[in-house]
Write an enzyme that holds these catalytic residues in place. Structure first.
Site, short mmCIF file in Angstrom:
data_model
loop_
_atom_site.label_atom_id
_atom_site.label_comp_id
_atom_site.label_asym_id
_atom_site.label_seq_id
_atom_site.Cartn_x
_atom_site.Cartn_y
_atom_site.Cartn_z
N ASP A 62 -59.20 55.56 25.84
CA ASP A 62 -59.89 56.39 26.83
C ASP A 62 -59.98 55.56 28.10
OD1 ASP A 62 -61.43 57.98 28.40
OD2 ASP A 62 -62.88 58.48 26.83
N GLU B 136 -60.42 56.95 31.08
CA GLU B 136 -61.11 57.92 31.96
C GLU B 136 -60.15 58.99 32.44
OE1 GLU B 136 -63.30 59.95 32.38
OE2 GLU B 136 -64.90 58.55 32.90
N ASN B 137 -60.63 60.20 32.26
CA ASN B 137 -59.83 61.39 32.56
C ASN B 137 -58.52 61.39 31.79
OD1 ASN B 137 -61.74 62.55 34.34
ND2 ASN B 137 -61.14 61.02 35.85
N GLY C 177 -67.24 58.43 28.75
CA GLY C 177 -67.84 57.63 29.81
C GLY C 177 -68.93 58.37 30.56
N ASP C 178 -68.79 59.70 30.65
CA ASP C 178 -69.79 60.50 31.36
C ASP C 178 -70.78 61.13 30.37
OD1 ASP C 178 -68.15 62.28 30.10
OD2 ASP C 178 -67.46 63.29 31.91
N HIS D 286 -77.84 72.97 0.18
CA HIS D 286 -77.92 74.43 0.17
C HIS D 286 -78.41 74.92 1.52
CE1 HIS D 286 -82.35 74.76 -0.13
NE2 HIS D 286 -82.28 73.68 -0.89
N ASP E 138 -82.71 69.87 1.65
CA ASP E 138 -81.68 70.78 1.13
C ASP E 138 -80.59 70.05 0.36
OD1 ASP E 138 -83.02 72.86 2.34
OD2 ASP E 138 -81.58 73.14 3.97
N HIS F 65 -73.03 77.89 -10.65
CA HIS F 65 -71.79 78.54 -10.19
C HIS F 65 -71.85 80.01 -10.56
CE1 HIS F 65 -69.74 78.79 -14.19
NE2 HIS F 65 -70.48 77.71 -14.45
N ASP G 123 -74.58 78.65 -16.67
CA ASP G 123 -74.01 78.42 -15.33
C ASP G 123 -74.73 77.30 -14.58
OD1 ASP G 123 -72.29 80.51 -15.82
OD2 ASP G 123 -73.27 81.92 -14.45
#
Ligand code: AHR
Length: 498
Positions: free
Chosen positions: A220, A222-223, A299-300, A416, A435, A463, A488
């Site tokens: 990188d 820049e740009n 960078g920005d 979940h 979760d 399942h 299950d």
């Protein structure tokens, strides 16, 4: 004759030094001996100097408490147990990543920039890994997370030469800008071509013509994320999907840069580009680096990216190929791994397992992820095997229970959401921690094991029609049906497929 003897002696000395170094020297020892010392050395997993015994990083607890996390031994691996005990039963973020070099270029949570709002810290326990058989935590960057130091010492500016590498993961990448580590602007703004020099890993292909599906290592500057002077892949398909990748960039700051990559678990470096600075746009020859250090954003402060970071260094001067190779050998010898050396097939944290369905219909099916969802399937391909392998972790929300981290997507957990199970990156939230936490119980069918949701007691992993849910016996959802509920929700914990 004396000259020849002298040359031989010097040669022998060089061989001896190299041999001794390979046994003990860590990355910044190697670069220092090679005349290109580190000016930054960041890691949450291990020391990068053999003599280092300071803090690696600082964690911040939900109640505001702070603790520095150091090493088990001088020059060794992080003391993850110190974090575990400080953060027990609450959440912690990584607040500071200390610079191990004498420059003290510490990284703190990045502030607002031209392209992104102020970042937040990465959850401290989202990316448990094993280093040489010891648990340590990597830095799991989700969008909106990043670290920076805008006031550094010794880092290249205005066309000075430098090198850098990071150990990251190609399993946790996206096309958002920009999972970078390296030199950036000092004001969090895009100040123009050539004002950055950072190594990048991800799926972003800014110039078209990239080779294969990625991810790719790029510079990188820049740009532009440059894989070559024209931006596109120089025939390189990238590292493939690997849990640990070494990504290296060196730049003489004037007219030449080079990119290398490797599997951080085995083998040597591949040079994917070595040639002139970008030629498709102006402003890169010479570079105009500003000397800030960024981790996990552009960078920005473009911060739409994701990534996993384990260690990285920056040097002054362009390291020799020999030094880079010795560093890669040291990274391999550090022993990055997905579990903690615990033999597989048990519910002990650190063990890799697979989970086999036990209902008569489905005893050849295993719980695996596919396209981010948890499902059951018959396992045959290597991908099936990896997708059906889980690393048992201490419960993210309850240390008496367990969480299941994806083997091939480090930092992603089974969780979940709306009662259905998915594979998702840990975002550090209390909700996701809950979760993703399940408590093992005796199997509901009278054998094997069942897994009860930590925040929905009475709801077990089940399942149903090949999908996987948390289900309450006789509850309101179709997958709560009492028919086959016990079978299950009963799973055999098996040796891992991968
Ligand atoms: O060069 C790619 C990105 O472009 C930089 O990281 C960022 O500063 C700019 O938006």
């Amino acid at each position: 004759m004396a000259g020849i003897l002298c040359l031989i002696a010097a040669c022998l000395a060089a061989v001896t030094t190299t041999t001794a170094q390979a046994a003990t020297a860590l990355p910044c020892d190697i670069y220092g001996s090679a005349g290109t010392p580190c000016v930054a050395a960041h890691s949450t997993t291990r020391a990068l100097y053999s003599g280092y015994n300071g803090p690696l990083y600082q964690v911040k607890r939900a109640d505001g408490g702070l603790a520095d996390i150091g090493l088990l031994t001088t020059g060794g691996v992080a003391n993850a147990a110190a974090q575990d005990s400080f953060c027990a039963n609450t959440t912690c973020i990584i607040n500071v990543i200390y610079d191990q070099s004498p420059r003290h270029n510490d990284l703190t949570i990045e502030g607002e920039g031209g392209a992104g709002r102020a970042d937040v810290g990465a959850p401290a326990n989202a990316l448990p890994v094993s280093v040489g058989g010891h648990t340590a935590y990597g830095v799991e960057i989700s969008s909106g997370m990043g670290y920076r130091d805008n006031s550094t010492s010794g880092v290249a500016v205005n066309g000075q030469p430098e090198g850098m590498y990071m150990v990251a993961s190609s399993t946790h990448v996206n096309g958002g800008c920009c999972f970078d580590y390296g030199n950036a602007e000092t004001n969090n703004q895009d100040t123009g071509n050539g004002h950055m020099d950072a190594v990048y890993l991800g799926l972003r292909c800014e110039f078209g013509g990239c080779n294969g599906p990625g991810p790719w290592v790029a510079a990188d500057l820049e740009n532009g994320l440059y894989q070559s002077n024209t931006g596109t892949s120089a025939g390189d398909p990238g590292p493939g999907i690997l849990p640990y990748v070494t990504a290296m960039l060196s730049n003489n700051g004037q007219n030449h840069f080079a990119l290398k990559r490797a599997n951080a678990q085995t083998g040597g470096l591949t040079t994917t580009y070595s040639g002139s600075e970008p030629t498709v746009k102006s402003g890169y020859s010479p570079l105009h680096q500003e000397g800030a250090i960024v981790l996990g954003t552009g960078g920005d402060n473009s911060n739409a990216d994701v990534g996993s970071f384990f260690e990285g260094v920056m040097t002054t001067g362009v390291p020799s190929d020999a030094a880079d190779s010795a560093v890669q050998a040291n990274i391999v010898s550090a022993g990055y791994g997905g579990s903690n050396g615990v033999p597989g097939g048990s519910l002990t944290p650190g063990s890799s397992i697979s989970l086999r369905a036990t209902t008569a219909c489905c005893t050849t099916r295993y719980l695996r992820h596919a396209n981010g969802d948890a499902v059951t399937s018959v396992i045959s391909s290597d991908l099936d095997k990896a997708d059906a392998t889980w690393i048992v972790r201490r419960g993210l929300a309850n240390q008496s229970c367990l969480s299941f981290e994806s083997k091939n997507y480090p930092g992603d957990y089974l969780r979940h959401s709306n009662y259905q199970l998915h594979r998702q990156p840990f975002d550090g939230s209390g909700l996701m921690a809950q979760d993703a936490t399940f408590c093992a119980t005796a199997g509901n069918s009278g054998a094997y094991t069942s897994f009860q949701s930590d925040n929905y007691p009475g709801y077990d992993i089940r399942h149903y029609n090949s999908n996987v849910y948390i289900a309450h016996n006789g509850g309101a959802n179709p997958w709560d049906t009492t028919t086959l509920w016990a079978q299950d929700t009963t799973w055999e914990v098996t040796a891992p497929w991968a």
